[in-house]
Motif scaffolding. Structure first.
Motif, PDB file in Angstrom:
ATOM      1  N   PHE A  72      51.660  93.224  20.616  1.00  0.00           N
ATOM      2  CA  PHE A  72      52.524  92.670  19.566  1.00  0.00           C
ATOM      3  C   PHE A  72      52.686  93.668  18.427  1.00  0.00           C
ATOM      4  O   PHE A  72      53.809  93.917  17.956  1.00  0.00           O
ATOM      5  CB  PHE A  72      51.930  91.369  19.023  1.00  0.00           C
ATOM      6  N   VAL A  75      54.990  96.484  19.270  1.00  0.00           N
ATOM      7  CA  VAL A  75      56.418  96.148  19.239  1.00  0.00           C
ATOM      8  C   VAL A  75      56.909  96.064  17.800  1.00  0.00           C
ATOM      9  O   VAL A  75      58.001  96.552  17.479  1.00  0.00           O
ATOM     10  CB  VAL A  75      56.675  94.839  20.005  1.00  0.00           C
ATOM     11  N   VAL A  76      56.084  95.470  16.902  1.00  0.00           N
ATOM     12  CA  VAL A  76      56.482  95.404  15.491  1.00  0.00           C
ATOM     13  C   VAL A  76      56.702  96.815  14.955  1.00  0.00           C
ATOM     14  O   VAL A  76      57.688  97.096  14.255  1.00  0.00           O
ATOM     15  CB  VAL A  76      55.401  94.678  14.666  1.00  0.00           C
ATOM     16  N   LEU A  78      57.392  99.511  16.736  1.00  0.00           N
ATOM     17  CA  LEU A  78      58.478 100.167  17.454  1.00  0.00           C
ATOM     18  C   LEU A  78      59.836  99.760  16.904  1.00  0.00           C
ATOM     19  O   LEU A  78      60.755 100.572  16.825  1.00  0.00           O
ATOM     20  CB  LEU A  78      58.381  99.757  18.921  1.00  0.00           C
ATOM     21  N   LEU A  79      59.972  98.479  16.485  1.00  0.00           N
ATOM     22  CA  LEU A  79      61.289  97.990  16.097  1.00  0.00           C
ATOM     23  C   LEU A  79      61.656  98.399  14.678  1.00  0.00           C
ATOM     24  O   LEU A  79      62.828  98.437  14.350  1.00  0.00           O
ATOM     25  CB  LEU A  79      61.346  96.460  16.221  1.00  0.00           C
ATOM     26  N   ASN A  80      60.661  98.663  13.819  1.00  0.00           N
ATOM     27  CA  ASN A  80      60.943  99.125  12.460  1.00  0.00           C
ATOM     28  C   ASN A  80      61.911  98.179  11.755  1.00  0.00           C
ATOM     29  O   ASN A  80      63.063  98.517  11.495  1.00  0.00           O
ATOM     30  CB  ASN A  80      61.512 100.547  12.515  1.00  0.00           C
ATOM     31  N   LEU A  81      61.433  96.965  11.454  1.00  0.00           N
ATOM     32  CA  LEU A  81      62.321  95.906  10.974  1.00  0.00           C
ATOM     33  C   LEU A  81      62.703  96.043   9.518  1.00  0.00           C
ATOM     34  O   LEU A  81      63.553  95.325   9.032  1.00  0.00           O
ATOM     35  CB  LEU A  81      61.637  94.549  11.175  1.00  0.00           C
TER      36      LEU A  81
ATOM     37  N   ILE B  27      59.575  87.741  16.854  1.00  0.00           N
ATOM     38  CA  ILE B  27      58.208  88.169  17.165  1.00  0.00           C
ATOM     39  C   ILE B  27      57.205  87.166  16.612  1.00  0.00           C
ATOM     40  O   ILE B  27      56.227  86.813  17.278  1.00  0.00           O
ATOM     41  CB  ILE B  27      57.953  89.576  16.582  1.00  0.00           C
ATOM     42  N   LEU B  74      58.099  90.421  25.170  1.00  0.00           N
ATOM     43  CA  LEU B  74      58.305  91.508  24.219  1.00  0.00           C
ATOM     44  C   LEU B  74      59.315  92.508  24.747  1.00  0.00           C
ATOM     45  O   LEU B  74      60.100  93.067  23.972  1.00  0.00           O
ATOM     46  CB  LEU B  74      56.968  92.169  23.900  1.00  0.00           C
ATOM     47  N   PHE B  81      66.877  93.724  20.643  1.00  0.00           N
ATOM     48  CA  PHE B  81      66.972  94.549  19.428  1.00  0.00           C
ATOM     49  C   PHE B  81      67.877  95.751  19.667  1.00  0.00           C
ATOM     50  O   PHE B  81      68.606  96.172  18.771  1.00  0.00           O
ATOM     51  CB  PHE B  81      65.573  95.000  19.014  1.00  0.00           C
TER      52      PHE B  81
END
Lengths: 178, 97
Positions: A72, A75-76, A78-81, B27, B74, B81
């Motif tokens: 998790f 992924v957080v 990786l996505l660079n929100l 998420i 995921l 995304f």
């Protein structure tokens, strides 16, 4: 009757789990939420050990807190929100009201169920698992049914994991420029 | 301690449900589902004390399925995304009538 020390620790870890879960759903930043969820899982692992499920407690730490939550966080990252303050994350007034009502209904139902007693034909003699633990130790207790009675389900689970690996690779692959 | 464990499991499950219903980040919603799975695992373990060790075997299966689900879910979030540049569920409404 469990002794005082046991009860104190049980309530302590239960309260830690509830407090961490509340902090987890209220944090704006996904990273902070993930770390509070890890805290919930550690508290639950302690409770599993106290409930005579030593192997499950260890697996909880290795698989849930160690592997799943790392994925998790990956992924957080990786996505660079972007900055959590700029993301409007929580639903509006009606969403929160509906969630509160559903939550109250759920908790009322499950509390009622927890108070009711099971049919006597299902209940095994007390301390059955504790006796098993003494005779077979922590691994044997769970390995005997897992590789005997539930062998087919165990093998099917390995197939499920294979499908999940293939699916994750296929979905995560970048499309080749055609 | 079975009643206390079941009550704790109920509270955690409810917190997870409220999270799924109120958050919009895909998420975080996914993590709330993991919390609900954990709550169910707790009630399995608590009841396995009374009804035999089968509950613990089920917890192992639930954990395996959760791991598989996390990997696939995921990957889906990552590919969404890539298309939309967002994981906010308000902006992902292609199937909305």
């Amino acid at each position: 009757m469990p002794n005082f020390f046991y009860q104190f620790n049980f309530y302590l870890f239960g309260l830690i789990a509830i407090a961490s879960a509340l902090l987890f759903v209220t944090r704006k930043s996904p990273v902070a939420a993930a770390l509070w969820l890890v805290n919930v899982m550690f508290a639950l692992a302690a409770l599993y050990v106290m409930l005579d499920a030593h192997f499950v407690g260890v697996v909880q730490i290795i698989v849930y807190a160690g592997a799943i939550m790392v994925v998790f966080l990956f992924v957080v990252m990786l996505l660079n929100l972007g900055d959590p303050k700029e993301i409007s994350d929580v639903s509006g007034k009606w969403g929160r009201l509906a969630a509160g009502l559903v939550g109250l209904a759920l908790i009322a139902q499950i509390m009622t169920l927890a108070r009711s007693s099971a049919p006597p034909s299902l209940v095994q003699p007390p301390d059955r698992v504790a006796d098993d633990l003494k005779a077979l130790n922590a691994l044997g207790t769970i390995a005997k049914p897992l590789f005997g009675e539930y062998l087919l389900a165990f093998e099917v689970t390995s197939l499920l994991l294979l499908v999940a690996i293939v699916g994750a690779v296929v979905l995560g692959r970048r499309r080749a420029a055609s | 301690m079975i009643a206390e464990s079941l009550a704790l499991s109920a509270v955690l499950f409810t917190i997870g449900t409220i999270g799924v219903l109120t958050r919009r980040n895909a998420i975080v919603i996914f993590m709330c589902v993991e919390l609900m799975l954990n709550a169910v695992n707790l009630s399995f373990v608590a009841l396995s004390r009374q009804y035999g060790v089968t509950g613990q075997v089920f917890v192992v299966f639930v954990m395996t399925v959760a791991a598989a689900e996390a990997a696939v879910g995921l990957a889906i979030i990552i590919s969404i995304f890539r298309h939309r540049q967002t994981v906010n569920l308000q902006n992902i409404n292609l199937l909305k009538g």
